[in-house]
Design an enzyme around this catalytic site. Structure first.
Site, PDB file in Angstrom:
ATOM      1  N   LYS A   1     -14.639  49.443  50.499  1.00 59.48           N
ATOM      2  CA  LYS A   1     -13.198  49.194  50.370  1.00 59.48           C
ATOM      3  C   LYS A   1     -12.596  49.120  51.763  1.00 59.48           C
ATOM      4  CE  LYS A   1     -10.089  49.131  46.896  1.00 59.48           C
ATOM      5  NZ  LYS A   1     -10.347  48.865  45.476  1.00 59.48           N
TER       6      LYS A   1
HETATM    7  N1  GLU Z   1      -9.867  45.423  44.102  1.00 60.95           N
HETATM    8  C1  GLU Z   1     -10.548  45.260  42.854  1.00 60.95           C
HETATM    9  C2  GLU Z   1     -11.071  46.591  42.354  1.00 60.95           C
HETATM   10  O1  GLU Z   1     -10.576  47.634  42.707  1.00 60.95           O
HETATM   11  C3  GLU Z   1     -11.608  44.161  42.907  1.00 60.95           C
HETATM   12  C4  GLU Z   1     -12.659  44.325  43.959  1.00 60.95           C
HETATM   13  C5  GLU Z   1     -13.565  43.108  44.118  1.00 60.95           C
HETATM   14  O2  GLU Z   1     -13.400  42.127  43.416  1.00 60.95           O
HETATM   15  O3  GLU Z   1     -14.454  43.184  44.971  1.00 60.95           O
HETATM   16  O4  GLU Z   1     -11.948  46.646  41.538  1.00 60.95           O
END
Ligand code: GLU
Length: 436
Positions: A126
């Site tokens: 993240k």
């Molecule tokens: N931000 C989204 C989540 O928390 C998607 C992450 C992604 O597609 O890599 O799952």
């Protein structure tokens, strides 16, 4: 020279540094408590559980940009790769004024769990920048995004770590990220980020995927609970890409969306809000504030609204010991990451309210991100029907497996999802072995 006692040395090798401490409040502490709860169910794999309690790699970057008024501003950015045993890192990037390293660590860990829970060949990562993007012009936002991408360029890549949208980031920001990475590399690199615009290797269905996943998983959970969606009353916190689309799909299935809360306030209409009109209002005015003919509720009253399904789809730590007792819903479907604290989880469990945890409920987004990544590699693009059908199949199968584990061990769906996911992660960890 001082000799160190080998026993104390061994002990200190296991003592967690303070920033990893479970006692600290906040998302990382919550995540660690969730890992503690799953450990007794991991059998012999529990010898590897320490792996889950530390991020593999955490990068803090300074992001300086020139503002439109000619002055310079510095922002703090992060990219955390929690675990990469099952594949490259995968997870979004959030732009928010309250983002911290510890929050991004927790979000990266939840991505490891989420990706493993739906069996995607990814680890968890993240990123974030501590900034309120609403205070920036479009040019400033582009410069911020590009400089951040360049700074984290040493750790991302189509086979290393693949960012995507999250809170306050979107397809345009992904386009700038992809372009910056590709310019620095000197080659096209569509697969370095997902959630891109369709014209740049994005996938049909990606924009709606997280909300669609919330609806799909919610629908499966409702079937298990004997709850008819078409008769259900729904309350939603957060009306962006996740909550807005989930509300739209629930309303299309005949549910009555009775309350919506966002940063502008809480609107309530027991006979049912007109969701398409509310979406239009939010697109025009930036929040639900001023939407008529709905009633306005004080924000704290949102949690006690008479409903069957409650969908927190905003930020972390919204359902706490302070409001969990007020909740009237039969099920909570976590569209947001980390919206429920462990104490609140216990209260809801004791009260017989089913919590469908984030790590499965909102896995639709990253699942279609996976489809996008595969399509980019093969340069062959699928139809929207094909994508939605595959998404629904993956989520249904994952949910059925998790339900079985919850039933077999008589544990919450969250612990069951962690059992399935952590087992997969640690099996990969064990098979790979320790290097060197
Ligand atoms: N931000 C989204 C989540 O928390 C998607 C992450 C992604 O597609 O890599 O799952």
């Amino acid at each position: 020279m001082t000799l160190t006692n080998p026993a104390s040395q061994a002990k200190s090798a296991h003592a967690l540094p303070s920033y990893l401490n479970a006692d600290q409040l906040g998302p990382w502490g919550i995540y660690l408590q969730q890992v503690e709860r799953v450990t007794p169910y991991l059998g012999s794999l529990s010898r590897w559980v320490e792996t889950l309690k530390r991020p593999k790699r955490a990068l803090i970057v300074d992001v300086p940009i020139e503002l439109d008024n000619g002055t310079m501003a510095h922002f703090e950015g992060y990219r955390v790769q929690h675990n990469m045993s099952r594949g490259p890192g995968k997870g979004g990037v959030r732009f928010h004024q309250d983002v911290t390293l510890s929050e991004v660590m927790a979000l990266s860990a939840w991505m490891s769990v989420k990706n493993a829970a739906v069996n995607l060949p990814f680890g968890g990562a993240k990123g974030g920048i501590r900034v309120d993007p609403k205070t920036l012009s479009r040019g400033e936002l582009e410069r911020l995004t590009r400089r951040y991408t360049s700074e984290i360029g040493i750790v991302i890549g189509p086979n290393k770590d693949i960012p995507a949208p999250d809170v306050n980031t979107n397809a345009q920001i992904m386009a700038w990220m992809m372009d910056t990475y590709a310019m620095n590399e000197g080659s096209s690199a569509l697969g370095v980020v997902t959630g891109k615009p369709l014209a740049l290797g994005g996938s049909l269905g990606r924009n709606e995927a997280t909300g669609r996943g919330v609806f799909t998983v919610g629908h499966e959970a409702a079937l298990h609970m004997g709850l008819d969606i078409s008769q259900a009353k729904v309350a939603v916190q957060g009306f962006g890409n996740v909550g807005g689309i989930a509300a739209k799909l629930f309303a299309q299935a005949g549910a009555t969306v009775v309350a919506v809360q966002d940063h502008g306030g809480t609107v309530y209409q027991p006979s049912g809000l007109d969701v398409p009109a509310l979406l239009k209002h939010v697109a025009e005015h930036g929040s639900v504030k001023g939407f008529e003919p709905a009633e306005v509720l004080p924000d704290a009253a949102f949690w006690g609204v008479d409903c069957d399904i409650l969908i927190p789809a905003a930020l972390e730590q919204q359902i706490t010991a302070a409001n969990a007792h007020q909740i009237k819903a039969r099920m909570v479907i976590e569209g947001a990451n980390g919206p429920t604290t462990p104490e609140a989880d216990d209260i809801l469990h004791e009260r017989g309210i089913l919590v469908v945890p984030d790590v499965i409920a909102n896995a639709g987004g990253v699942t279609v991100s996976y489809f996008e990544w595969v399509q980019d590699f093969s340069s062959f693009f699928w139809s929207e029907d094909d994508i939605n059908a595959r998404l629904v199949r993956i989520l249904r199968e994952a949910f059925a497996g998790i339900w079985q584990v919850a039933d077999a061990h008589q544990v919450s769906l969250r612990t069951a999802t962690f059992i399935v996911a952590c087992t997969r992660i640690l099996q990969a960890r064990e098979l790979r072995g320790l290097y060197p």
